[in-house]
Design a protein around this motif. Structure first.
Motif: not given
Length: 885
Positions: A409-421, A429-438
């Motif tokens: 399970m990701p934490d807040e740092i993981t999500i933020a780093t992936a969003l930065s990528a 599309d990937m950013g929207t998926d990460l938003h939904e995961t958050a």
């Protein structure tokens, strides 16, 4: 009556009686008064199967019997709960407690204490609150023992509200009571409240002990407040704890957190006994304050002492190698870690991954990661961050997907780093998926996730979605505001960015990064007065020399066309190569090639080495000033004199240099002979030159090559359309516009900004909603009439047919006319008019503004999408070459 009322009270239904499988609570049996039997065990062995015979005490129909039950079995019930607490059976304890309260059997303080301690040990928040509710119902004041137990439980659970109420209801308090509450407030980040409690404790006469001072000192370090920390240091000495190792370790930590490393070292050096914590506190303190070399020297001293380092020591030292960017030292520490037997620990592996990726050795980071046996979320996040920092965003996202497949399970740092990528490669599309995961995991509540989402949506050109995230963020910090201001700026909504900035300063104090972002927005729309106000604010707050601030101020003045102010700013600060480049760019936009050459020469004489951007600026200046020979000389000197290999942008500048001067064949030959494969920008420079010199055939060849690389940039379609229109090929213009519609390309509506009396006003093409629109149109009509009378070609007598007029409306918009006339109406005689425009200027607008500048005897400056036009006395600084005909 007594029997009936008493029996009715006992016979109230209870959830407890529904639990028929509880061996301690037998099934209800009928009595003369239809009462339920209540059983307590008198033998501890009956608490576990096999069950032995137990004594049953039935509630009789008489009041005397009931009273006897309460008196006789109160002690047994309390004893049984205490025994169950020792066994850790919380569920049965709570069942007994519920029944005792239902039957109004007295619960002793010791029983409550045992229950509270069991709830704290098991982390049972819900049950702990139930126990407290029973305590609150049964007593007003709390004993010292029970109060301390409740305090400890609530502080452990982070429930400071109930902890404060318990503290207030205690009959008396001891030092433990104060220490627990002070520690709870400090741990929760309520540092001022923790220090206030400490001083109240002193006021009531409690003397602090070895547990009080570490907590209070950590509070001072957390604030950080060096003055208060020094005050507590005096208290330490006054109370005789200056030799206690734990207190001195806390003193060292406090001083380094407050930035006073020298005093921390004095405390460290005077310690008669040091433990490993002492060494770690001082070593990490050096690293935290940027004194990595001193920290490493102390680490060597620690080994020689000898004191064996632990995991905390090694992770700190590895982090220091990361901060220093010293790859060789990092490898040596890696070897030492393996020799000392720390090589299997995940925290060491995570630090090594971060260290190697920070110095650009992503392969070594991958090797460490592959050898990590237990990969937790920190390990995966370190690897994802490493790829992102090494400019490998696609690999970062692939690693994130691998992590998901592993079930981590990701934490807040993981999500933020992936969003930065996602931001780096505009992967919406990937950013929207990460938003939904958050959202699903609740991580959206973390400020770092919300701020990164704002940045991601803005960079993916979904600014409305970024605004939605911003407005849904409850705890907006300075990063949130800066992210949305920057997002609006990069999406060309600078006018809104100014409004958000004005809203922000009513709530928060902007930092230098925020000011850099808003200065960029001011520069984009020519908001000079706003830019000057921000410059003044930066001077007042002392941030005008921080980071990129000096260059941001310089850039704002240059883009607003105020080269006088720009020169003053340039010479008032230390100028690096970026500052020289900004000044060169300003002269290039003004078409001042000779001045640009002079600045370049002074730059070289100042021992500032030109970089790639420097040559782009000087080549553009030469191109717009017709200095072909000088431009080619600068281009040739790049490689042979300054050892800079020309890139595609430099070759594009040379094509533009040759093309603007009419040397189209030479420009084409230059493209064919260049060692790099030409991109769309290079062919675009040739297409623009063909437009200027009406060379359709070569222009079509350039356009054909452009659309092999880029079919989404509107500017190239506009250039091709203008080329056809200038040569009367209206059928070709129609084809270009049809292709644009098929590709879903939309030309931004024409928008112009003009600053009048310190306020920026925006005008859209065809704006009919401005309060002064009737007055503006009336004055424009008067100018058109005068142009006709003077025999100057204007809107009414233009020979353009319907197609040409339509083309000019789309690709120009004519919004600058409205802005200029508004400025004339609302400013005093002789005041220059400065307008900024988002599109190119058409020939018709160019002619009209030349006429207006001569008629009203005013200087009018218009900065369009390509260059600055300075009109004075009916003459433009571009010499009638810098517009779209």
């Amino acid at each position: 009556m007594f029997c009936n009322s008493q029996m009715a009270a006992f016979a109230k239904p209870s959830k407890l009686h529904a639990q028929r499988d509880n061996p301690l609570l037998p099934s209800p049996t009928s009595t003369n008064c239809n009462l339920k039997a209540f059983t307590f065990t008198h033998n501890l062995h009956t608490l576990h199967p096999p069950l032995r015979k137990v004594k049953h005490v039935s509630v009789s129909s008489s009041a005397a019997a009931t009273t006897s039950l309460s008196n006789h079995h109160s002690h047994d019930a309390n004893s049984d709960i205490s025994q169950l607490c020792l066994l850790g059976n919380l569920d049965r304890c709570m069942s007994y407690l519920d029944s005792m309260h239902e039957l109004r059997i007295l619960v002793e303080d010791d029983t409550y204490v045992a229950l509270v301690r069991l709830c704290e040990w098991k982390g049972a928040r819900k049950e702990g609150s139930r126990v407290y509710s029973y305590v609150s119902m049964s007593m007003t004041l709390l004993s010292l023992q029970l109060g301390n137990a409740l305090l400890s439980m609530f502080v452990r659970f982070g429930n400071l509200v109930d902890a404060w109420y318990v503290f207030g209801r205690m009959e008396k308090r001891n030092l433990f009571s104060w220490n627990v509450l002070i520690g709870g407030y400090a741990k929760a980040g309520f540092f001022d409240e923790a220090l206030d409690l400490y001083h109240r404790m002193l006021w009531v006469g409690e003397r602090p002990d070895v547990y009080t001072f570490p907590c209070v000192l950590r509070t001072c370090g957390g604030m950080p407040n060096l003055m208060r920390g020094r005050e507590i240091h005096v208290h330490v000495v006054r109370n005789g704890f200056e030799s206690d190792v734990d207190v001195l370790n806390a003193l060292i930590t406090m001083y380094v957190k407050c930035g006073d490393v020298s005093t921390a070292r004095l405390v460290f050096d005077k310690m008669s006994n040091r433990d490993r914590i002492s060494w770690n506190a001082m070593i990490s303190g050096y690293f935290e304050n940027g004194e990595c070399l001193q920290g490493l020297r102390l680490f060597v001293m620690m080994i020689e002492y000898p004191v064996d380092p632990d995991l905390m020591t090694m992770t700190s030292v590895i982090t220091a190698c990361e901060l220093l960017g010293d790859e060789i030292l990092g490898r040596e520490i890696h070897g030492y870690v393996l020799r000392m037997g720390f090589g299997r620990d995940p925290s060491v592996h995570n630090s090594l991954i971060q260290m190697y990726s920070s110095v650009g050795h992503i392969q070594e980071a991958e090797t460490v990661f592959s050898r990590t046996e237990y990969r937790d979320v920190v390990s995966w996040t370190a690897m994802i961050s490493g790829y992102e920092n090494c400019l490998m965003p696609q690999k970062a996202l692939e690693t994130y997907k691998m992590m998901e497949a592993e079930g981590i399970m990701p934490d807040e740092i993981t999500i933020a780093t992936a969003l930065s990528a996602c931001s780096c490669i505009c992967n919406l599309d990937m950013g929207t998926d990460l938003h939904e995961t958050a959202k699903q995991t609740g991580l959206i509540s973390h400020p770092i996730v919300g701020n990164t989402l704002i940045d991601m949506y803005a960079k993916c050109k979904s600014i409305d979605k970024a605004l939605e995230v911003f407005h849904s963020t409850l705890d907006k910090n300075i990063v949130s505001w800066t992210s949305i201001i920057l997002g609006l700026r990069i999406n060309n909504r600078c006018f809104e960015a100014l409004f958000y900035f004005r809203d922000m300063i009513l709530r928060l104090k902007p930092n230098s990064v925020t000011l850099v972002c808003i200065l960029s927005a001011c520069a984009r729309i020519g908001a000079l007065t706003c830019g000057k106000e921000i410059h003044a604010h930066a001077l007042r707050t002392g941030v005008s020399f921080d980071g990129f601030m000096p260059n941001a101020i310089l850039d704002m003045y240059v883009r607003c066309g105020r080269m006088g102010y720009a020169r003053k700013q340039f010479f008032s600060v230390d100028h690096d190569v970026t500052a020289w480049n900004i000044l060169l760019t300003g002269y290039a936009e003004h078409g001042k090639g000779a001045l640009a050459s002079e600045v370049f020469q002074r730059m070289v004489e100042s021992n500032i080495k030109p970089d790639e951007i420097t040559f782009i600026s000087i080549l553009c200046a030469c191109s717009r000033s017709g200095m072909v020979a000088e431009g080619l000389e600068y281009f040739n000197s790049m490689k042979y004199k300054y050892s800079i290999t020309p890139n595609l942008k430099h070759y594009a500048c040379v094509v533009d240099l040759l093309g603007r001067s009419g040397k189209l064949e030479e420009a084409y030959e230059h493209i064919q002979k260049m060692p790099l494969k030409p991109d769309a920008a290079i062919w675009g420079a040739l297409l623009n030159a063909c437009r200027i010199h009406h060379h359709v055939e070569l222009g079509e060849l350039a356009a054909e090559n452009i659309f092999q690389y880029d079919t989404t940039s509107v500017g190239y379609y506009i250039l091709l359309s203008n080329l056809y229109a200038d040569n009367g090929k209206w059928d070709k213009v129609a084809e270009v516009r049809k292709t644009m519609r098929q590709n879903g390309l939309i030309v931004d509506p024409g928008c112009s900004w003009v600053e009048v009396k310190g306020t920026v006003h925006a005008f859209l093409s065809g704006d009919n909603f401005h309060p002064q629109i009737m007055e503006i149109n009336a004055l424009l009509e008067r100018f058109y009439k005068k142009m006709k009378e003077a025999g100057v070609e204007g809107p009414e007598n233009s020979q353009m047919d319907i197609m040409e007029a339509s083309k000019a409306d789309i690709f120009c918009g004519h919004s600058e006319r409205l802005a200029i006339v508004f400025g004339l109406i609302n400013s005093g005689p002789g005041v220059p008019i400065w307008v900024t425009k988002n599109l190119y200027m058409c020939q018709n607008c160019h002619n009209i503004i030349k006429f207006i500048s001569r008629e009203v005897r005013r200087e009018i400056s218009v900065r369009d999408a390509e260059q600055l036009h300075h009109f004075r006395g009916g003459i433009c600084s571009c010499m009638n070459e810098g517009y779209r005909s």
